[in-house]
Design a protein around this motif. Sequence first.
Motif, PDB file in Angstrom:
ATOM      1  N   LYS A   1       0.851  -1.194   0.000  1.00 27.32           N
ATOM      2  CA  LYS A   1       0.000   0.000   0.000  1.00 27.32           C
ATOM      3  C   LYS A   1       0.880   1.235   0.000  1.00 27.32           C
ATOM      4  CE  LYS A   1      -3.769  -2.304   2.214  1.00 27.32           C
ATOM      5  NZ  LYS A   1      -4.043  -2.992   3.442  1.00 27.32           N
ATOM      6  N   ILE A   2       0.382   2.315  -0.595  1.00 26.31           N
ATOM      7  CA  ILE A   2       1.261   3.472  -0.756  1.00 26.31           C
ATOM      8  C   ILE A   2       1.599   4.126   0.583  1.00 26.31           C
ATOM      9  CG2 ILE A   2       0.619   3.950  -3.148  1.00 26.31           C
ATOM     10  CD1 ILE A   2      -1.028   6.286  -1.970  1.00 26.31           C
ATOM     11  N   GLY A   3       0.654   4.029   1.542  1.00 23.35           N
ATOM     12  CA  GLY A   3       0.948   4.558   2.873  1.00 23.35           C
ATOM     13  C   GLY A   3       2.162   3.858   3.468  1.00 23.35           C
ATOM     14  N   TYR A   4       2.211   2.545   3.281  1.00 25.24           N
ATOM     15  CA  TYR A   4       3.323   1.758   3.803  1.00 25.24           C
ATOM     16  C   TYR A   4       4.632   2.144   3.120  1.00 25.24           C
ATOM     17  CZ  TYR A   4       6.119  -2.250   5.166  1.00 25.24           C
ATOM     18  OH  TYR A   4       7.112  -3.047   5.669  1.00 25.24           O
ATOM     19  N   GLN A   5       4.549   2.394   1.831  1.00 24.61           N
ATOM     20  CA  GLN A   5       5.772   2.738   1.102  1.00 24.61           C
ATOM     21  C   GLN A   5       6.318   4.099   1.527  1.00 24.61           C
ATOM     22  OE1 GLN A   5       6.133   1.580  -3.010  1.00 24.61           O
ATOM     23  NE2 GLN A   5       4.163   0.554  -2.965  1.00 24.61           N
ATOM     24  N   ILE A   6       5.417   5.032   1.803  1.00 28.18           N
ATOM     25  CA  ILE A   6       5.877   6.346   2.277  1.00 28.18           C
ATOM     26  C   ILE A   6       6.427   6.198   3.697  1.00 28.18           C
ATOM     27  CG2 ILE A   6       5.174   8.709   2.796  1.00 28.18           C
ATOM     28  CD1 ILE A   6       3.082   8.429   0.599  1.00 28.18           C
TER      29      ILE A   6
ATOM     30  N   LYS B   1       5.915   6.155  15.515  1.00 29.23           N
ATOM     31  CA  LYS B   1       4.802   5.680  14.682  1.00 29.23           C
ATOM     32  C   LYS B   1       3.690   6.722  14.497  1.00 29.23           C
ATOM     33  CE  LYS B   1       2.443   2.321  12.612  1.00 29.23           C
ATOM     34  NZ  LYS B   1       2.142   3.010  11.372  1.00 29.23           N
ATOM     35  N   THR B   2       3.224   7.317  15.601  1.00 32.69           N
ATOM     36  CA  THR B   2       2.109   8.273  15.468  1.00 32.69           C
ATOM     37  C   THR B   2       2.534   9.511  14.690  1.00 32.69           C
ATOM     38  OG1 THR B   2       2.680   8.834  17.737  1.00 32.69           O
ATOM     39  CG2 THR B   2       0.582   7.706  17.403  1.00 32.69           C
ATOM     40  N   GLU B   3       3.752   9.956  14.934  1.00 32.50           N
ATOM     41  CA  GLU B   3       4.248  11.118  14.203  1.00 32.50           C
ATOM     42  C   GLU B   3       4.347  10.809  12.718  1.00 32.50           C
ATOM     43  OE1 GLU B   3       7.185  13.391  17.350  1.00 32.50           O
ATOM     44  OE2 GLU B   3       7.860  11.549  16.405  1.00 32.50           O
ATOM     45  N   ARG B   4       4.784   9.577  12.434  1.00 39.86           N
ATOM     46  CA  ARG B   4       4.925   9.189  11.022  1.00 39.86           C
ATOM     47  C   ARG B   4       3.570   9.153  10.332  1.00 39.86           C
ATOM     48  NH1 ARG B   4       8.536   4.949  12.599  1.00 39.86           N
ATOM     49  NH2 ARG B   4       6.988   3.429  11.966  1.00 39.86           N
ATOM     50  N   ASP B   5       2.572   8.597  11.026  1.00 40.72           N
ATOM     51  CA  ASP B   5       1.230   8.531  10.425  1.00 40.72           C
ATOM     52  C   ASP B   5       0.715   9.923  10.095  1.00 40.72           C
ATOM     53  OD1 ASP B   5       1.103   5.859  10.407  1.00 40.72           O
ATOM     54  OD2 ASP B   5      -0.031   5.639  12.278  1.00 40.72           O
ATOM     55  N   LYS B   6       0.980  10.849  11.019  1.00 42.58           N
ATOM     56  CA  LYS B   6       0.548  12.217  10.780  1.00 42.58           C
ATOM     57  C   LYS B   6       1.268  12.795   9.554  1.00 42.58           C
ATOM     58  CE  LYS B   6       0.403  16.187  13.281  1.00 42.58           C
ATOM     59  NZ  LYS B   6       1.224  16.831  14.299  1.00 42.58           N
ATOM     60  N   LYS B   7       2.552  12.485   9.513  1.00 40.86           N
ATOM     61  CA  LYS B   7       3.408  12.993   8.436  1.00 40.86           C
ATOM     62  C   LYS B   7       2.946  12.458   7.073  1.00 40.86           C
ATOM     63  CE  LYS B   7       7.176  15.117   7.154  1.00 40.86           C
ATOM     64  NZ  LYS B   7       7.420  16.541   7.333  1.00 40.86           N
ATOM     65  N   ILE B   8       2.519  11.189   7.061  1.00 43.59           N
ATOM     66  CA  ILE B   8       2.081  10.592   5.786  1.00 43.59           C
ATOM     67  C   ILE B   8       0.913  11.370   5.203  1.00 43.59           C
ATOM     68  CG2 ILE B   8       1.019   8.551   4.729  1.00 43.59           C
ATOM     69  CD1 ILE B   8       2.655   6.867   6.693  1.00 43.59           C
ATOM     70  N   SER B   9      -0.097  11.646   6.057  1.00 42.46           N
ATOM     71  CA  SER B   9      -1.241  12.376   5.482  1.00 42.46           C
ATOM     72  C   SER B   9      -0.850  13.809   5.157  1.00 42.46           C
ATOM     73  CB  SER B   9      -2.471  12.322   6.401  1.00 42.46           C
ATOM     74  OG  SER B   9      -2.096  12.584   7.718  1.00 42.46           O
ATOM     75  N   GLU B  10       0.104  14.340   5.909  1.00 47.50           N
ATOM     76  CA  GLU B  10       0.603  15.678   5.601  1.00 47.50           C
ATOM     77  C   GLU B  10       1.248  15.699   4.213  1.00 47.50           C
ATOM     78  OE1 GLU B  10       3.913  17.894   7.903  1.00 47.50           O
ATOM     79  OE2 GLU B  10       2.344  17.391   9.364  1.00 47.50           O
TER      80      GLU B  10
ATOM     81  N   PRO C   1      -6.381  12.123   1.716  1.00 52.10           N
ATOM     82  CA  PRO C   1      -5.142  11.442   2.046  1.00 52.10           C
ATOM     83  C   PRO C   1      -5.334  10.229   2.964  1.00 52.10           C
ATOM     84  CG  PRO C   1      -4.978  13.787   2.538  1.00 52.10           C
ATOM     85  CD  PRO C   1      -6.351  13.539   2.071  1.00 52.10           C
ATOM     86  N   GLU C   2      -6.338  10.282   3.845  1.00 53.35           N
ATOM     87  CA  GLU C   2      -6.506   9.182   4.802  1.00 53.35           C
ATOM     88  C   GLU C   2      -6.816   7.870   4.091  1.00 53.35           C
ATOM     89  OE1 GLU C   2      -8.011  12.167   5.161  1.00 53.35           O
ATOM     90  OE2 GLU C   2      -6.668  12.906   6.731  1.00 53.35           O
ATOM     91  N   THR C   3      -7.729   7.935   3.110  1.00 54.20           N
ATOM     92  CA  THR C   3      -8.067   6.695   2.421  1.00 54.20           C
ATOM     93  C   THR C   3      -7.011   6.366   1.361  1.00 54.20           C
ATOM     94  OG1 THR C   3      -9.454   7.992   0.969  1.00 54.20           O
ATOM     95  CG2 THR C   3     -10.557   6.808   2.755  1.00 54.20           C
TER      96      THR C   3
END
Lengths: 297, 675
Positions: free
Chosen positions: B110-115, B127-136, B146-148
């Motif tokens: 999944k692209i989220g995983y790749q980012i 982890k939580t910071e990274r998740d935030k960063k991904i949608s950013e 971005p979430e979906t």
Amino acid sequence: MESNLIIKDKQKNKLEKAFEILKTMASKPSGLIGLTIVLFHVVLALTSPYIAPYDYKAISPNTMLLAPSAEHWFGTDSLGRDVFTRTILGGRTALTVTFFGSLIALLWGGLLGIFCGLVGGKIDDVVMRVVDAFLSIPWILAMLLIVSLLGTSTEVLIPALGFFYGKGIVRVARAATHDVIAKDFIVSARARGHSNMSIIWNEIIPNVRDAILVEGAMRWSWMLLGFSSLSFLGFGVSPPTPDWGLMISNARGLMSFAYWSVIAPIVGLSSLIIGINLTADAFAKALGIDRSTKAPV
Amino acid sequence: MSEIIESVKNLSIGFNSQKGKQISILRNVSTNIKKGETVGIVGESGSGKSTLALAMMGYIKQGLFPLKGECIFKSEDLLKMTSRQLEKIRGRKIAMIPQNAGQALTPNLKIGYQIDEALRLHTNLNKTERDKKISELLNKVRLPSPETMAFRYPHELSGGQQQRVAVAMALAGKPDLLLLDEPTTGLDVTTQAHVLELLRFIAKDTGTSMIYVSHDLGAIAQVSDRIVVMYAGEIVLEGPARKILKEPIHPYTYGLLKSIPKLSLSGLPASMPGSQPQPGSINEGCSFYDRCNLANDHCKKNSPDLEHIKELDTNVRCFNHKELINQNNNLQTSITKKSNNSEAIEVLKLKDVSISYAKQKFFDQLLNKISDQNPTVKDINIDIKKGETIALVGESGSGKSTILKSIAGLLKTKDGQIKFENDRILSSDLKMRNPNDLRAIQLIFQNPDESLNPNHTVEQILSQPLKLYFNLSGEELKKNIIDLLKKVRLGEFYMSRYPRQLSGGEKQRVAVARAFAAKPDIILCDEVTSALDVSVQAAVLNLLQQLKEDLGTTYVFVSHDLAVVRAISDRVAVLYQGRLCEIGPSQNVYKFPSHPYTEVLLGAVLEPDPDIKPKLVAEDIVEEKPPEKGCSFQGRCPRKIGDICNSEVPPWQIGENGNAIRCHINIEELASLQQ
């Protein structure tokens, strides 16, 4: 307008091209070794009747199972026949039968494969399933059946071997055809209205020829092994004609005390097979086909 | 003066030829990248632009090696680093965006995983910071929701969206330098304009330096502050983007700019003779000597150095650059075409043509019936007059090549008729057509590498149609082949050559000669110039036009490039999702009022001029299937008026200028909207 490209390979005639390929093949040690072995075997097969020191069928109770000596270089067998004479003559039948067998295999396998690849659709489906069915039959059983029905003469062996080893070539030729069939030059020929035969002859064959030739060279060595196996089982050439498979079969019981009568034909057979394999590999590389990264289907 | 972040000094990269000779691909290249600056590297294929860009991140392709020089990034030479040291720099300090993001993304993650992977490697976030960063990040590259989006696989995204994900991944490590290798080349015009706009925004927003490699001066013009022009492994011109594009003082750049077809100009672009020298074939003198019209004996013997011109802030490698300074006002000229619409006889008529790729159901197959309510191509009505050039334009998936194939008989039509000469119906099955009809319609393909048999000499290639249609042989055959070669401006000695011994332009000329060998009435050109370099493209376009004027052939010209179409065509048909949107004389289609889709397409065209920015009027969504009801452009139309667009097929309206538009909006209203 002059092209900036330096014309390295000018138009060459076919002989020059063949010579070029041979030169490339011989430039690597493995290719050189392979070519030398094959050439040696071919020359030997052509000249052996004139250079053989003894009569290959001369039986003598006085010379049974003699060890190698100055008189009999490779010793003698259980019937007192000279093993050297029989070994250098032993490749003649095998080479001839398998050479022509391979030619037949190449011809029918290659043409059928190209045809199936080109027309595709239902004809292709049916033909390929039949080929698959044949591939699932153990070839040695089928060969034994044919040979016991029709006899062991070369007129039977050549087409029979040619047929059985051509099945694999059908698949390779079909796959190679699929590689070129989608290219625009074929579409272009179709749009111009060329017939299927003309497309096969002019557009496809020049592009798949190399792949099929290499495959044919590999098949030759397999066929050689197959033919010798038949002789070993007693279904190849009939005695007293000298043949490696037959010689190994006859002398294998005496291996523990008269090893020489087995070793000589074994060396003859295996060196020829290795030689052909090395040559086929070098041939493929010289033509720009890398067998190590692209498996034949 | 801002800080220099990477500087290349006297870099030469080369390889050893089979004969053991050292051949250089890059020769003495020196340049500096400043902080926050976008540098465009432009050149034709084989000019060494990608090799230079990759060397700037310390990567040298297998088989190549640096001969001399260095690439200094933050006071360290990248070319001397071990792979362990380079790992720390790549992705974190220098990041790369590849040409084809579809192939660069791992298909089963999944692209989220790749980012996230890029973030884990290059940052110290939890982890939580990274998740935030991904949608950013996904937000930053303007991907919808971005979430979906993070939970999608690469194949679920369109080409433009994949490219955006690649941009997001590259930005994850907060690099100082971004390397872009032809990032928009494979994309449709509208998508390309959107991605470029995004890149320009990111460069401004983050202050990242960018190196933008492309063959397309139009794209380079949109993003670059400074431009480096490469030719045969050398920098020939380097300076501020505006100066380079408006007043090029190197004859190669001048010729290149002249050979680009432009929307603002009707008529054909001027072409440059010859082609780029092969590496290793330049011994002495200027590498551009053969093709230069300013060249003199001095240029033949001596190679010019890169000379700095203070008042222009430009480096140029030419002895005679002063002569060009006065010539530059000629940049906006073109070769005018002879128009020959005197005969208005219709040679080819497409009547209600529909084509379907749908697989037939078993029973339909038995009844030989094609049942597809929503075919790929539907209701195409085009009348083609003798001697005209009609162009079919559209993005990928618009059905333009499909229509061409069915005219050639390679694809069966579902409905409708193709009529040829005096309303005679042509069978849609190739085998049912008579040989004379086959001869009369010839095809030229996009890629000459694929359309010429690699194992045939030019002589064999050209003799195929001559033997087939005219039964020629011996001396007569040879005479005809030489005539054909002359027609396409190739010498007799080309007869014995194989396609691999020819350059791209020469190959396409042979393909053109083969089509003309049949003495056809109609030639179908399928993107014939899109695989060629710009300067070669101009030459091929000029050749096609010349042959048409001499022989009166009719062309059906398929292209995605609106500027090329503008240059060559008399009439244009705009297609979207296999349906006609607009058709009319080309000078009128390029004027308003036009169909909303034509407006979108025209707005997205990139001109090699920093002052002309693309107009982004519609979203770059990719639709996979044409809508079942209503207008084909309903999904993306910026001027959609309501339900009527979804339910009813719009009627044809004919404007004052003779162009027909299929839209629900009144044609006069459209005109005032677009003004």
